[in-house]
Motif scaffolding. Sequence first.
Motif, mmCIF file in Angstrom:
data_model
loop_
_atom_site.group_PDB
_atom_site.id
_atom_site.type_symbol
_atom_site.label_atom_id
_atom_site.label_comp_id
_atom_site.label_asym_id
_atom_site.label_seq_id
_atom_site.Cartn_x
_atom_site.Cartn_y
_atom_site.Cartn_z
ATOM 1 N N UNK A 34 -50.660 11.749 93.774
ATOM 2 C CA UNK A 34 -50.485 13.172 94.066
ATOM 3 C C UNK A 34 -50.033 13.941 92.824
ATOM 4 N N UNK A 35 -50.454 15.201 92.757
ATOM 5 C CA UNK A 35 -49.981 16.144 91.744
ATOM 6 C C UNK A 35 -49.680 17.454 92.479
ATOM 7 N N UNK A 36 -48.478 17.996 92.286
ATOM 8 C CA UNK A 36 -48.094 19.235 92.965
ATOM 9 C C UNK A 36 -48.931 20.409 92.458
ATOM 10 N N UNK A 37 -49.518 21.141 93.388
ATOM 11 C CA UNK A 37 -50.302 22.312 93.005
ATOM 12 C C UNK A 37 -49.472 23.597 93.027
ATOM 13 N N UNK A 38 -48.229 23.498 93.513
ATOM 14 C CA UNK A 38 -47.299 24.628 93.503
ATOM 15 C C UNK A 38 -45.884 24.086 93.607
ATOM 16 N N UNK A 39 -44.918 24.908 93.241
ATOM 17 C CA UNK A 39 -43.527 24.472 93.299
ATOM 18 C C UNK A 39 -43.111 24.238 94.749
ATOM 19 N N UNK A 40 -42.305 23.219 94.966
ATOM 20 C CA UNK A 40 -41.762 22.877 96.281
ATOM 21 C C UNK A 40 -40.242 23.055 96.224
ATOM 22 N N UNK A 41 -39.690 23.638 97.280
ATOM 23 C CA UNK A 41 -38.237 23.809 97.357
ATOM 24 C C UNK A 41 -37.748 23.370 98.724
ATOM 25 N N UNK A 42 -36.545 22.812 98.757
ATOM 26 C CA UNK A 42 -35.937 22.377 100.015
ATOM 27 C C UNK A 42 -34.422 22.404 99.856
ATOM 28 N N UNK A 43 -33.728 22.671 100.940
ATOM 29 C CA UNK A 43 -32.273 22.640 100.904
ATOM 30 C C UNK A 43 -31.790 21.363 101.579
#
Length: 141
Positions: A6-15
Motif C-alpha cells: 500500500x501507498x497512502x494517496x492522501x494524509x490520514x489522521x486519527x485521534x
Amino acid sequence: MSRWRYVLDRRIAAHHWELSGIDFDNQWLQIRGGMIRIHQGYAWDGCSPALPVPGTRLWLGIPDGPTMENGRPAAWRASLLHDALCQFRHDISGLTQAAATAVLASELRDALAPAWMLCLYPAAVRLLGPQDFPGDGPRLA
C-alpha cells in the motif's frame, strides 16, 4: 513490482488517547495531543509478515482480512497506523508497546473487523511484534 502493498494517496489522521502526551514529528508521521497524522506517500506492507508473489498482485503471509464496505481490507488502516508507530518507535519518546497495540486494536474495532481478527491480531503483535519501545524502559532478564 513494489515491495510495498500500500501507498497512502492522501494524509490520514486519527485521534487515540493512548498517544496523549507524545509529541513527535518527522517527514512521514506527526503525533500531537493524541492526534496521529500519517502523510501522503507513506508506504507499508499491510499485516506482517507478508511477501509479494513475483509476477502477480498476490501476497503470501498474514491476511489483511476481508474487504469491507469501503473497498479496503479490514486491517488496512490498523496496519498503517501500527506499522508507522513501529517503524519510528526508537525516535518516539514515551511510546509504549501497549499504546501501539491499543491503537491497532481500536482501529480494528472501528473497521468492524471480524471477531477472529479482534482477538488474534493484537495478541500476535503483542507477542511477536517489536519488543523494544522506548516508553517501556529497560527490560529485566
